[in-house]
Motif scaffolding. Sequence first.
Motif, PDB file in Angstrom:
ATOM      1  N   ARG A   8       0.848  -1.181   0.000  1.00 37.76           N
ATOM      2  CA  ARG A   8       0.000   0.000   0.000  1.00 37.76           C
ATOM      3  C   ARG A   8       0.889   1.238   0.000  1.00 37.76           C
ATOM      4  O   ARG A   8       1.901   1.286   0.697  1.00 37.76           O
ATOM      5  CB  ARG A   8      -0.841  -0.041   1.268  1.00 37.76           C
ATOM      6  N   ILE A   9       0.551   2.236  -0.794  1.00 32.37           N
ATOM      7  CA  ILE A   9       1.355   3.466  -0.806  1.00 32.37           C
ATOM      8  C   ILE A   9       0.472   4.655  -1.147  1.00 32.37           C
ATOM      9  O   ILE A   9      -0.443   4.560  -1.965  1.00 32.37           O
ATOM     10  CB  ILE A   9       2.541   3.347  -1.786  1.00 32.37           C
ATOM     11  N   SER A  10       0.766   5.782  -0.491  1.00 31.52           N
ATOM     12  CA  SER A  10       0.011   7.001  -0.783  1.00 31.52           C
ATOM     13  C   SER A  10       0.760   7.823  -1.825  1.00 31.52           C
ATOM     14  O   SER A  10       1.950   7.645  -2.035  1.00 31.52           O
ATOM     15  CB  SER A  10      -0.145   7.828   0.489  1.00 31.52           C
ATOM     16  N   SER A  11       0.051   8.735  -2.469  1.00 32.27           N
ATOM     17  CA  SER A  11       0.717   9.587  -3.454  1.00 32.27           C
ATOM     18  C   SER A  11       1.813  10.405  -2.784  1.00 32.27           C
ATOM     19  O   SER A  11       2.824  10.710  -3.398  1.00 32.27           O
ATOM     20  CB  SER A  11      -0.303  10.494  -4.136  1.00 32.27           C
ATOM     21  N   LYS A  12       1.636  10.720  -1.506  1.00 34.78           N
ATOM     22  CA  LYS A  12       2.650  11.489  -0.789  1.00 34.78           C
ATOM     23  C   LYS A  12       3.945  10.680  -0.652  1.00 34.78           C
ATOM     24  O   LYS A  12       5.027  11.168  -0.958  1.00 34.78           O
ATOM     25  CB  LYS A  12       2.125  11.890   0.593  1.00 34.78           C
ATOM     26  N   GLN A  37      -7.761   4.848  -3.765  1.00 33.63           N
ATOM     27  CA  GLN A  37      -8.947   4.804  -2.934  1.00 33.63           C
ATOM     28  C   GLN A  37      -8.786   5.867  -1.839  1.00 33.63           C
ATOM     29  O   GLN A  37      -7.757   5.907  -1.170  1.00 33.63           O
ATOM     30  CB  GLN A  37      -9.067   3.432  -2.303  1.00 33.63           C
ATOM     31  N   GLN A  38      -9.806   6.694  -1.681  1.00 32.88           N
ATOM     32  CA  GLN A  38      -9.712   7.746  -0.668  1.00 32.88           C
ATOM     33  C   GLN A  38      -9.446   7.148   0.710  1.00 32.88           C
ATOM     34  O   GLN A  38      -9.989   6.112   1.051  1.00 32.88           O
ATOM     35  CB  GLN A  38     -10.992   8.565  -0.618  1.00 32.88           C
ATOM     36  N   GLY A  39      -8.611   7.811   1.440  1.00 32.12           N
ATOM     37  CA  GLY A  39      -8.323   7.364   2.793  1.00 32.12           C
ATOM     38  C   GLY A  39      -7.363   6.200   2.881  1.00 32.12           C
ATOM     39  O   GLY A  39      -6.882   5.851   3.957  1.00 32.12           O
TER      40      GLY A  39
END
Lengths: 200, 200
Positions: A8-12, A37-39
Amino acid sequence: MLNSGINRISSKELSERMGITASQIRQDLNCFGGFGQQGYGYNVESLYKEIGRILGLDNNFQTIIIGAGNMGRALANYKNFEKRGFKLIGIFDKDPKVVGQKINDLDVRHIDDLQKFTQENKVDIAMLCVPHDETPIVAEKAAACGIKGLWNFSPMELKLSHSNVNKNIVIENVHLSDSLMVLGYKINEMMKANKNELPR
Amino acid sequence: MLNSGINRISSKELSERMGITASQIRQDLNCFGGFGQQGYGYNVESLYKEIGRILGLDNNFQTIIIGAGNMGRALANYKNFEKRGFKLIGIFDKDPKVVGQKINDLDVRHIDDLQKFTQENKVDIAMLCVPHDETPIVAEKAAACGIKGLWNFSPMELKLSHSNVNKNIVIENVHLSDSLMVLGYKINEMMKANKNELPR
DNA sequence: TAGATTGTTAATCGATTAACAATC
DNA sequence: TAGATTGTTAATCGATTAACAATC
């Protein structure tokens, strides 16, 4: 990331790894679809697959190499291409001394057999590793055989003759000299910035 | 153009040859200086020289190749580099079977002799043609020897360890797989535009 | 429900193009 | 001098960044 078990990885986080802004990552990905996916962020495995799909890596392009010199041999031994969905199915040369040699389980064929070969096998891409001056002729030949993409390694901007321009064919030029000159330019800039000239 | 005896060209003519606008050519060149002349255009020979100067081709960079596999050999035989002011003065490998061989009049040296060699010879650029997993180590070695530029052919974004980041060194990555994937993408787009799927 | 992070719209920035006075 | 074409400023366009409502 897949290999390191990150799922899992966020755009940040991605932006920090890639040195670009999170905004740009989200903006760019959204040109192709909403993969996140939001959140939650992005699922690494599904993002990997989606990008592969965008690039068409699941096409399993069939490729041949024309020119079995050092560059051709180097490409034939590049393991990475197959991993990315590019399968090497033939190598061609015009030198009788080279024709018949085995490179990576593939017999080098004579360039005159190209047309027959392309009739019997679907060939998507030809990697052109022949000398500079032979490149245009070889390119025309390949185009005439219905090959869809040319990957050109000779130090020239390859263009096809008028009769083939309308044929559906894509050319990608790899200009190694250009890349080397860019390196030279950057070294220069660095030396200038440091106010020490190249010590020559 | 030089070779064809053309000694004068306008930004308009150039733009047609290059497929970009005349405005951009003038704008871009003027970042580096006023190389043209009103009512005349650009003198081909002087423009050629000026661009060479911008790129620093008159520096005569001294280069070495590390890794005498197919890719290393291919680069060693590339005639174009010397023409652009990059002189090959050494080839290194770690394989005892390869060390001592002659490639293009140059003896292949053992990688362990790199430091000694760089002390005795000014080396500006190292072309890294070693396998994927050895690249970071070799790169660190080269950086420690005071080499100013690394030209990396392994399919990874090369970064140097913290201790070497501050050292003045420039890295230029050649990502062949990337280029091939771009070709694949473009073929895809073309097929989609023509509404005929890749016939597989 | 609260927190996180996307998808997306709006604001900013930079690069390309157009226009034209300067001048060869 | 007249014609051509640059160097350069102004206008346009597109790409990047910021902001935030939607939503998981």
